[in-house]
Structure formats: structure tokens, C-alpha cells
Design a protein around this motif. Structure first.
Motif, PDB file in Angstrom:
ATOM      1  N   ASN A  44     -55.522  34.257 -11.799  1.00 29.76           N
ATOM      2  CA  ASN A  44     -56.742  33.630 -10.883  1.00 29.76           C
ATOM      3  C   ASN A  44     -57.557  35.007 -11.908  1.00 29.76           C
ATOM      4  O   ASN A  44     -58.738  34.962 -11.507  1.00 29.76           O
ATOM      5  N   THR A  45     -57.069  36.224 -12.703  1.00 28.86           N
ATOM      6  CA  THR A  45     -57.779  36.106 -13.543  1.00 28.86           C
ATOM      7  C   THR A  45     -58.314  35.614 -14.335  1.00 28.86           C
ATOM      8  O   THR A  45     -59.623  35.411 -14.925  1.00 28.86           O
ATOM      9  N   LYS A  46     -57.870  34.959 -15.073  1.00 25.83           N
ATOM     10  CA  LYS A  46     -58.089  33.522 -16.323  1.00 25.83           C
ATOM     11  C   LYS A  46     -59.423  33.027 -15.272  1.00 25.83           C
ATOM     12  O   LYS A  46     -60.428  32.670 -16.175  1.00 25.83           O
ATOM     13  N   GLN A  47     -58.797  32.298 -14.509  1.00 22.50           N
ATOM     14  CA  GLN A  47     -60.311  31.296 -13.990  1.00 22.50           C
ATOM     15  C   GLN A  47     -61.322  32.365 -13.897  1.00 22.50           C
ATOM     16  O   GLN A  47     -62.589  31.751 -12.877  1.00 22.50           O
ATOM     17  N   TYR A  48     -61.065  33.351 -13.216  1.00 20.36           N
ATOM     18  CA  TYR A  48     -62.063  34.443 -13.078  1.00 20.36           C
ATOM     19  C   TYR A  48     -62.857  34.375 -13.969  1.00 20.36           C
ATOM     20  O   TYR A  48     -64.054  34.157 -14.112  1.00 20.36           O
ATOM     21  N   LEU A  49     -62.265  34.994 -15.358  1.00 20.98           N
ATOM     22  CA  LEU A  49     -63.145  35.395 -16.371  1.00 20.98           C
ATOM     23  C   LEU A  49     -63.272  34.335 -17.169  1.00 20.98           C
ATOM     24  O   LEU A  49     -64.997  34.199 -17.577  1.00 20.98           O
ATOM     25  N   GLU A  50     -62.873  32.673 -16.144  1.00 20.73           N
ATOM     26  CA  GLU A  50     -63.960  31.044 -16.660  1.00 20.73           C
ATOM     27  C   GLU A  50     -65.112  31.120 -15.826  1.00 20.73           C
ATOM     28  O   GLU A  50     -65.782  30.677 -16.518  1.00 20.73           O
ATOM     29  N   ARG A  51     -64.723  32.055 -15.013  1.00 19.51           N
ATOM     30  CA  ARG A  51     -66.177  31.939 -14.038  1.00 19.51           C
ATOM     31  C   ARG A  51     -67.126  32.040 -14.894  1.00 19.51           C
ATOM     32  O   ARG A  51     -68.527  32.616 -14.908  1.00 19.51           O
ATOM     33  N   LEU A  52     -67.142  33.405 -15.414  1.00 19.23           N
ATOM     34  CA  LEU A  52     -68.006  34.250 -16.431  1.00 19.23           C
ATOM     35  C   LEU A  52     -68.372  33.900 -18.048  1.00 19.23           C
ATOM     36  O   LEU A  52     -68.934  34.543 -18.486  1.00 19.23           O
ATOM     37  N   GLY A  53     -67.790  32.409 -18.004  1.00 14.45           N
ATOM     38  CA  GLY A  53     -68.001  31.437 -19.012  1.00 14.45           C
ATOM     39  C   GLY A  53     -66.609  31.822 -20.401  1.00 14.45           C
ATOM     40  O   GLY A  53     -68.040  31.556 -21.377  1.00 14.45           O
TER      41      GLY A  53
END
Length: 210
Positions: A44-53
Motif C-alpha cells: 500500500n505504501t508503494k501504491q501511495y508513492l505511485e500516486r505521487l509520481g
């Protein structure tokens, strides 16, 4: 204020000296560490960072936490300290998480992970605690376990047998540790004990800051 700004906030408790060897911006690393310790899984942390580009692997995020080498620190003189241990499983083997908690603040003062529980290891734990805190006038709250009493007596430290009241502080933080590790069923799989201990110490630092 953007969502990123709110997350980056006060990060003085995260030592980023290791970042010079990283290709990721410091603010992203800070956010990743905070999110994971606050409760998000690595995925989930990985996915959140992906939202930040920013695309980084779960392994990279895990390594940020390890490299930061976060440990509870301080130089206080608590009136009381609650000390206890609880079982943490690593690769299906029982290990013992020792913790010292200030019941006035519910903060971790010291955290260690041992393969067993003995008087000698408890003495080691208390000696390390003494390097961080002024404990000569402190009253330790313990549950009556023989190895805890024997270690405190060996070091000439004051203690009180207590199963309720202020000693419940350590029970409360242990419940939070269990809740936080429930995503992996209180079990660290495919890791070495020092890696699990490093994560638990980092979690203790985050807990003290939240």
C-alpha cells in the motif's frame, strides 16, 4: 497545503544520512517511512508513492526503514518505568520483545528482541536502558517474573510488583504492536531477527512521535 506537504511535516526524527546513496528524493523517502510505520503495508505504501509520481519497489521501501536505523532515544529521569516482554514470531520461531515504557507518557524508552528470556539478557536490556535514561532513582513496575526481579536486584534498582495501574502502560503499547503487526499475523517471515528488531525499534520511534 497539499497532501504531500501534510505528510512531510516534522521529520527531524528520521536520520537521512544514508540518502546520499539513494536515487530517491529525501521527501519521498520520509513520506514512505512514515506511511509504512504508521500502518500501511509495503504494497500500500508503494501504491501511495505511485500516486505521487514515484515508482519504488516494496524492497526499496523496506530498505529505507532499515537504513534509517531508528531507535528510541532520550536522556530523561522517569519516576516510574514499566518493563515487560511479549512473544514475536520470526519464521515461526518464538522471540521475545522486551520493552521499557514511561507510564506518564506511554512512550517507548528502549526496545530489544531476544531469542529467549533469561536473567542475563534482562540485565543486558536494563544496562542498555541505563545508557539512555537516568534510572538510579526510578521505580520499575514489573509483573513478578523471576528473571525481571533477579535482574533488577542484581543491578541494585528499585522495583514494585504491579499487575494493574501504571504498569498497564506497557500492556497498551504491546497491544498496539500486536495490532500493527497483525498484517503479517505477528510473524516476520523470511527475515533475520536483527531485521525484525530494527523494524520494531523504528516503530517505537514513530509511536513516540505520533
Amino acid at each position: 497545503m497539499t497532501e504531500f506537504d501534510r505528510l512531510s511535516g516534522d521529520i527531524e526524527w528520521i536520520d537521512l544520512e544514508f540518502v546520499e546513496r539513494e536515487r530517491t528524493p529525501e521527501q519521498i523517502i520520509e513520506v514512505g517511512i512514515q506511511l509504512h510505520l504508521a500502518g500501511l503495508s509495503l504494497s500500500n505504501t508503494k501504491q501511495y508513492l505511485e500516486r505521487l509520481g514515484v515508482e519504488r519497489s516494496r524492497t526499496a521501501i523496506h530498505n529505507w526503514v532499515q537504513k534509517a536505523d531508528l531507535q528510541p532515544a532520550g536522556d530523561g529521569a522517569p519516576n516510574q518505568i514499566a518493563v515487560d516482554e511479549t512473544v514475536i514470531r520470526i519464521n515461526n520461531e518464538r522471540h521475545w520483545l522486551y520493552a521499557a515504557v514511561d507510564p506518564e507518557t506511554n512512550e517507548f524508552l528502549h526496545v530489544r528482541l531476544f531469542q529467549t528470556r533469561t536473567t542475563q539478557l534482562t540485565v543486558l536490556f536494563l544496562r542498555e536502558l541505563r545508557e539512555k535514561q537516568q534510572i538510579e532513582q526510578t521505580t520499575f513496575l514489573v509483573d513478578g517474573a523471576h528473571y525481571l526481579k533477579a535482574a533488577l536486584e542484581r543491578l541494585g534498582l528499585r522495583f514494585q510488583i504491579s499487575r494493574h495501574g501504571n504498569r498497564n502502560a506497557v500492556e497498551r503499547v504491546f497491544r498496539e504492536v500486536k495490532r500493527r503487526t497483525s498484517s503479517f499475523s505477528n510473524t516476520f517471515s523470511n527475515v533475520e531477527p536483527p531485521t525484525a528488531e530494527s523494524w520494531l525499534q523504528a516503530f517505537a520511534v514513530w509511536w513516540n512521535r505520533c
